[in-house]
Design a protein around this motif. Structure first.
Motif, PDB file in Angstrom:
ATOM      1  N   ARG A  49      46.967  36.449  38.525  1.00 53.47           N
ATOM      2  CA  ARG A  49      47.029  37.870  38.131  1.00 53.47           C
ATOM      3  C   ARG A  49      45.713  38.335  37.543  1.00 53.47           C
ATOM      4  O   ARG A  49      45.273  39.461  37.764  1.00 53.47           O
ATOM      5  N   GLN A  50      45.065  37.478  36.761  1.00 48.80           N
ATOM      6  CA  GLN A  50      43.749  37.834  36.208  1.00 48.80           C
ATOM      7  C   GLN A  50      42.720  37.870  37.346  1.00 48.80           C
ATOM      8  O   GLN A  50      41.827  38.718  37.372  1.00 48.80           O
ATOM      9  N   TRP A  51      42.851  36.917  38.256  1.00 46.43           N
ATOM     10  CA  TRP A  51      41.905  36.800  39.382  1.00 46.43           C
ATOM     11  C   TRP A  51      41.881  38.092  40.200  1.00 46.43           C
ATOM     12  O   TRP A  51      40.831  38.582  40.620  1.00 46.43           O
ATOM     13  N   MET A  52      43.074  38.638  40.423  1.00 44.86           N
ATOM     14  CA  MET A  52      43.195  39.808  41.304  1.00 44.86           C
ATOM     15  C   MET A  52      42.565  41.061  40.725  1.00 44.86           C
ATOM     16  O   MET A  52      42.374  42.049  41.415  1.00 44.86           O
ATOM     17  N   ARG A  53      42.270  41.026  39.431  1.00 45.14           N
ATOM     18  CA  ARG A  53      41.624  42.189  38.815  1.00 45.14           C
ATOM     19  C   ARG A  53      40.192  42.344  39.333  1.00 45.14           C
ATOM     20  O   ARG A  53      39.597  43.395  39.162  1.00 45.14           O
ATOM     21  N   HIS A  54      39.665  41.302  39.938  1.00 42.47           N
ATOM     22  CA  HIS A  54      38.310  41.383  40.526  1.00 42.47           C
ATOM     23  C   HIS A  54      38.460  41.979  41.917  1.00 42.47           C
ATOM     24  O   HIS A  54      38.588  41.289  42.912  1.00 42.47           O
ATOM     25  N   ARG A  55      38.476  43.304  41.926  1.00 46.74           N
ATOM     26  CA  ARG A  55      38.930  44.044  43.098  1.00 46.74           C
ATOM     27  C   ARG A  55      37.999  43.986  44.287  1.00 46.74           C
ATOM     28  O   ARG A  55      38.360  44.357  45.389  1.00 46.74           O
TER      29      ARG A  55
ATOM     30  N   PHE B   3      31.821  38.137  38.571  1.00 44.52           N
ATOM     31  CA  PHE B   3      33.052  37.402  38.251  1.00 44.52           C
ATOM     32  C   PHE B   3      32.734  36.207  37.341  1.00 44.52           C
ATOM     33  O   PHE B   3      33.396  35.982  36.321  1.00 44.52           O
TER      34      PHE B   3
ATOM     35  N   ASN C  81      29.088  40.178  43.696  1.00 44.91           N
ATOM     36  CA  ASN C  81      30.325  40.340  42.919  1.00 44.91           C
ATOM     37  C   ASN C  81      30.825  39.016  42.359  1.00 44.91           C
ATOM     38  O   ASN C  81      31.476  38.995  41.314  1.00 44.91           O
TER      39      ASN C  81
ATOM     40  N   ARG D 165      34.079  35.380  33.672  1.00 45.80           N
ATOM     41  CA  ARG D 165      35.102  34.344  33.584  1.00 45.80           C
ATOM     42  C   ARG D 165      34.589  32.993  33.107  1.00 45.80           C
ATOM     43  O   ARG D 165      35.380  32.075  32.925  1.00 45.80           O
TER      44      ARG D 165
ATOM     45  N   TRP E  41      40.512  33.642  49.411  1.00 48.69           N
ATOM     46  CA  TRP E  41      39.794  34.674  48.649  1.00 48.69           C
ATOM     47  C   TRP E  41      38.359  34.736  49.149  1.00 48.69           C
ATOM     48  O   TRP E  41      37.693  33.703  49.253  1.00 48.69           O
TER      49      TRP E  41
END
Ligand code: FAD
Length: 277
Positions: free
Chosen positions: A88-94, A195, A191, A199, A185
């Motif tokens: 869920r946190q990973w997906m914030r990196h749109r 990330f 980007n 992170r 991914w």
């Protein structure tokens, strides 16, 4: 220059690198390399006339001046397995493109994350900091058992709902955030650096940092020069606001530091917070 093949990257391509108790990172593919960055930046000059040290200097120049477009020419694809709360946190990196396993199409596996004893910290006052004193080992072991019990119970309930014929998309809704998921991914290097800066920071959740550390090591095989400049100019750097720069100037001139209280704390913390990988 056509398709870039980097021998060091070819050696680790498709290999699984373990993370946490059951997760992994696998670099499935890469597109471009240090040479592609240089080639894109020198689009009007052509390739082959510059020495390696000049390439290194050019990449460093691009990073220092935030000339980010040439780094977008390098792209990575990873296969990742991680607990849902990290995904869920990973997906914030749109800017990443992903394709995740489907709990509607397939039956979720009985695979859950249990934090190790060392990773079970008490709540800290600053919510994004880690506590200095870890939980007592016996208490942490009891919590591990509790997690295990809850996970087992929720999976048994999931399995029985599936057996009763309930649709998979509904049967899964009580599975916990610790359930493992998998996804492909894809991210470009510019980007990806962004990330990694976020992170690998000490404020990022420890489990997330474990994945980010491995990703950095893997991409170093593809573009070692760019990663070297990234580590030096971005990852291990800190920024100062206007008041802090003024304070620095005074201190360097031998005068007293005008900052106090929380402003002084934040200022001093910056000298300890550059990433030390
Ligand atoms: C310590 C920490 C705590 C966090 N806590 C939370 C939280 O509590 N809740 C939460 O929701 N998120 C949280 N986040 C996620 C954070 O807010 C960012 O969404 C995430 O770090 C991705 O950063 P990014 O937007 O730069 O990256 P990407 O999404 O990859 O985007 C890269 C860049 O593209 C541009 N961009 C991308 N999408 C858009 C868009 N839709 N509109 C305009 N510009 C865009 C922006 O310039 C962005 O910087 C947290 C992140 C960290 C590191």
């Amino acid at each position: 220059m056509a398709h870039c093949i980097v021998p060091a990257a070819e050696l680790i391509l498709d290999k699984e690198f373990k993370v946490l108790d059951k997760g992994f990172v696998r670099m499935v593919d890469y597109f471009g390399s240090d040479q592609r960055i240089v080639q894109a930046a020198r689009v009007s000059y052509g390739d082959g006339t510059k020495s390696i040290s000049e390439d290194e200097a050019l990449i460093d120049y691009l990073i220092r001046h935030q000339h980010t477009s040439p780094f977008e020419q390098v792209v990575f694809t990873f296969h990742l397995k991680m607990p849902i709360f990290i995904a869920r946190q990973w997906m914030r990196h749109r800017m990443g493109r992903m394709n995740e396993m489907s709990g509607r199409l397939s039956v979720m596996k009985e695979e859950f994350y249990i934090p190790s004893i060392e990773n079970m910290d008490p709540q800290c006052k600053d919510k994004l900091e880690r506590a200095l004193t870890p939980l007592d080992a016996d208490e942490a072991k009891a919590i591990q058992k509790d997690f295990e019990k809850g996970q087992k119970k929720s999976y048994e309930s999931y399995k029985s709902l599936i057996e009763k014929g309930l649709a998979r998309e509904i049967a899964r809704i009580n599975l916990p955030l610790s359930t493992y998921t998998e996804f492909y991914w894809q991210m470009d290097l510019n980007n990806l650096f962004r990330f990694l800066k976020l992170r690998l920071d000490s404020h990022a959740q420890l489990e997330m940092r474990e994945y980010a550390k491995i990703i950095l090591e893997l991409i170093k095989t593809v573009c070692p020069m760019a990663c070297d400049s990234f580590e030096n100019c971005i990852l291990k750097s800190v920024s100062f606001n206007g008041k802090e720069i003024a304070a620095l100037r005074k201190v360097m001139a031998g005068e007293a530091n005008p900052l106090s209280g929380k402003e002084l704390d934040r200022f001093l913390t910056k000298f300890r917070s550059g990433q030390q990988l």
